[in-house]
Design an enzyme around this catalytic site. Structure first.
Site, PDB file in Angstrom:
ATOM      1  N   ASP A 286       0.853  -1.184   0.000  1.00 41.76           N
ATOM      2  CA  ASP A 286       0.000   0.000   0.000  1.00 41.76           C
ATOM      3  C   ASP A 286       0.896   1.243   0.000  1.00 41.76           C
ATOM      4  O   ASP A 286       2.103   1.177   0.211  1.00 41.76           O
ATOM      5  CB  ASP A 286      -0.957  -0.030   1.205  1.00 41.76           C
ATOM      6  CG  ASP A 286      -2.157   0.893   1.011  1.00 41.76           C
ATOM      7  OD1 ASP A 286      -2.178   1.676   0.036  1.00 41.76           O
ATOM      8  OD2 ASP A 286      -3.079   0.853   1.844  1.00 41.76           O
ATOM      9  N   GLU A 488     -10.209   7.337   4.862  1.00 40.50           N
ATOM     10  CA  GLU A 488      -9.127   6.753   5.658  1.00 40.50           C
ATOM     11  C   GLU A 488      -9.013   7.405   7.040  1.00 40.50           C
ATOM     12  O   GLU A 488     -10.024   7.685   7.684  1.00 40.50           O
ATOM     13  CB  GLU A 488      -7.818   6.799   4.859  1.00 40.50           C
ATOM     14  CG  GLU A 488      -7.961   6.050   3.529  1.00 40.50           C
ATOM     15  CD  GLU A 488      -6.678   5.925   2.753  1.00 40.50           C
ATOM     16  OE1 GLU A 488      -5.599   5.843   3.348  1.00 40.50           O
ATOM     17  OE2 GLU A 488      -6.768   5.896   1.503  1.00 40.50           O
TER      18      GLU A 488
END
Ligand code: BGC
Length: 628
Positions: A286, A488
């Protein structure tokens, strides 16, 4: 499961062609070409010429990173350039098509004018994997319309604490529900389930391996302090279904499991995912995830590569990554066999995607296809909205509303297509307001289309109760309230003090005393009245006019709404429905019934400390019907 251990004999069928091609190519590659294939850079930081020179294997768009005027044609043109650069033939250069990845997590959501579907939490509420598969098929087509081959979806997180800012990416707190969606969505995105890609497919990416939804207090990128049994039973469960459906790629989580970063977790990646579960595809890191692995960058790269990461999402620092990985191989810290395994996996995925056979993006069947954002796609999204709504209260059968009623429509979210789409829409953090969500309808626009006597309160909100709208002029108030867009860690509910060093991406918060950047959370309480006191004020203002109030909550998670519920005659959890707010109106007016049930327990009080919300107001599975 179509598992293939690296050195096992190639499988039969279409997957074997990919294997053969991967092996052939690999045998002709230099170390520079191999390391290049393992590199994924962000479009703002890598030019087509650099893709060609450094043999870059993949380019991505971070959320909100779009070419030109952000129309499908701009994306196709950009992809065409990267593709041509990657396929450039000259002496000693091996053409390998570049793989372009985006976060199409609820539609082709980066692009202006796309059809935006409900976020996963709404699809989970619908309890209908086939509905989600239909959404995924359209998403694939609208992604293909931009010349892109790969989406970083589906998110298979099983969120266990709704304070987590990514709760809306999770289908349910129940792993069995998430699992029931996983395989269907993967097969729909890839348009096949035999390890290849159908003609209308894009590569899927199951993320984030593993335990991202298990972090203590729901802190994004935090630590999942749970047993291996719980990790496997709850959080790994949906991956089995995704792999069964031949998901071509898996993304590693930025979180930790018992204080060890997943990005360096050889046991989780090599032993469990690739070994035990037989995952034959590519594992991608990621965003800057390897930076958190060790202080020394070279060591971080070596640990992550040896843990089993095949492709590295190094958005800006890809040059540094290339030289670091090259040195680690030359010093022997990363064995050549590991590099070969990684590159074989990457090439196998590219071959399975048919990339070697697909024409250049500008000449592909779906590129710039007129179905992008089309009425037919929007009808499907509207259907998904209708199915996702959960009715929590309906006193005296106030719902369904009568289209002939005089309805005062109020609340800050009533006419705001951006907020109803939430994060990962046009921008990483989403966009509030209507300007940048082209097409679709706000809830107000949906109501207006069927109820000629509905009136939108001033500024989309009657909260001020200024009296401009005369008392006695209405029969009922529809108040649409809720959260602003976030994504997020910026959606976390937590203390704003720094909780993690990390790999922040823009926009990041100020630096703390130790110099670590922190992501600012959405708020410090799950209580809506604390986060958005104006919402309760809007409900109360309508009540002060003597009107019964129908409240629609747009949010990425259940919130503590005890006071809003008490002051409302009816209350609907509409999640983040996306661009087609008309679907909310359809159900409010009884054109369709309520079908949704809660995918997460609804909290009765604001949780304190590390434990997830304990007091439950409505359990998982709750949801009223019109017939009740
Ligand atoms: C997110 C991923 C996403 C990636 C690329 C990261 O910040 O955690 O889910 O796929 O960015 O945009």
């Amino acid at each position: 499961m179509s598992a293939t251990a690296p050195d096992a004999p190639p499988p039969a069928g279409r997957a074997s062609e990919a294997e053969v091609r991967a092996r052939q190519l690999l045998s002709r590659m230099t170390l520079a070409q191999k390391v290049g294939q393992m590199t994924q850079a962000e479009r703002m930081h890598v030019s087509p010429a650099e893709v060609r020179e450094f043999h870059i294997g993949s380019v991505l768009s971070g959320g909100g990173s779009a070419p030109g005027a952000n129309r499908p044609a701009d994306w196709v043109a950009m992809n065409d350039e990267y593709w041509a650069a990657s396929m450039f033939e000259e002496d000693g250069r091996l053409p390998v098509p570049v793989l372009y990845g985006v976060d199409a997590i609820h539609g082709s959501n980066n692009v202006l004018g796309a059809t935006v579907f409900p976020h996963n939490i709404g699809l989970g509420a619908a309890c209908d994997p086939e509905l989600a598969a239909a959404a995924a098929r359209i998403t694939a087509r609208e992604v293909l319309a931009t010349g892109v081959d790969w989406t970083f979806a589906p998110t298979l997180a099983v969120a266990r604490d709704v304070r987590w800012g990514r709760t809306y990416e999770s289908f349910s707190e129940d792993p069995a529900v998430a699992a029931s969606y996983a395989g269907r969505i993967v097969a729909a995105l890839q348009d096949a389930s035999d390890g290849s890609l159908g003609p209308d497919g894009i590569a899927a990416c199951a993320k984030h391996w593993v335990g991202d939804g298990a972090t203590t207090a729901g802190v994004d990128q935090g630590d999942a302090r749970i047993s291996e049994d719980e990790l496997r039973r709850v959080h790994a469960m949906p991956y089995r279904d995704a792999l069964e459906a031949s998901a071509l790629t898996v993304m590693v989580s930025l979180s930790m499991w018992n204080q060890r970063r997943c990005h360096a977790h050889r046991y989780l990646i090599e032993d469990v995912l690739k070994g035990e579960m037989g995952f034959p595809g590519l594992v991608v890191s990621d965003w800057n995830g390897i930076d958190q692995v060790a202080e020394d960058y070279g060591e971080a790269v070596a640990q992550a590569a040896n843990a089993g990461i095949d492709m590295f999402m190094v958005p800006e620092q890809w040059r540094l990554f290339i030289s670091a990985l090259t040195s680690q191989v030359q010093s022997g810290a990363v064995p050549m066999e590991r590099i070969d395994d990684a590159v074989r996996r990457i090439l196998r995925v590219k071959a399975a995607c048919g990339l070697f056979g697909r024409p250049r993006p500008a000449q592909r069947k779906w590129s710039n296809h007129p179905s992008f954002g089309s009425p037919a796609h929007r009808v499907a999204a509207r259907r998904a909205v209708r199915r996702s709504l959960v009715l929590l209260k309906n006193e005296d059968g106030i719902l369904p509303l009568d289209p002939a009623a005089r309805i005062l429509v109020a609340g800050k979210n009533a006419h705001d297509r951006g907020s109803q789409c939430g994060g990962f829409t046009v921008e990483w953090q989403g966009v509030a307001g209507n300007d940048r969500i082209e097409g679709g309808t706000s809830v107000w626009e949906g109501v207006r289309a069927v109820a000629p006597h509905a009136v939108l309160g001033e500024d989309g909100s009657a909260a001020s109760g200024s009296g401009e709208l005369p008392d006695g002029a209405f029969d009922v108030a529809l108040v649409v309230i809720g959260e602003r867009p976030y994504a997020e860690g910026m959606g976390d509910i937590r203390d704003p003090s720094p909780v993690r060093p990390g790999a922040p991406r823009m926009p990041a918060g100020p630096e703390d005393a130790a110099g670590a950047e922190t992501l600012q959370p959405y708020g410090q309480s799950l209580e809506l009245a604390a986060l958005h006191p104006e919402d309760l004020a809007a409900i109360r203002s309508a009540r002060a006019r003597g009107l019964p109030v129908v409240t629609v909550l747009l949010s990425g998670r259940p919130l503590v709404t005890t006071r809003e519920l008490a002051d409302s005659a009816a209350f609907v959890a509409a999640w983040l429905p996306g661009s087609e707010g008309g679907g909310v109106a359809d159900v409010l007016f009884g054109k369709a019934g309520f079908r949704g049930t809660l995918p997460f327990a609804w909290p009765a009080s604001d949780p304190q400390g590390d434990d997830p919300p304990g007091d439950v107001l409505f359990p998982v599975g709750y949801g009223l019907r019109y017939s009740c």
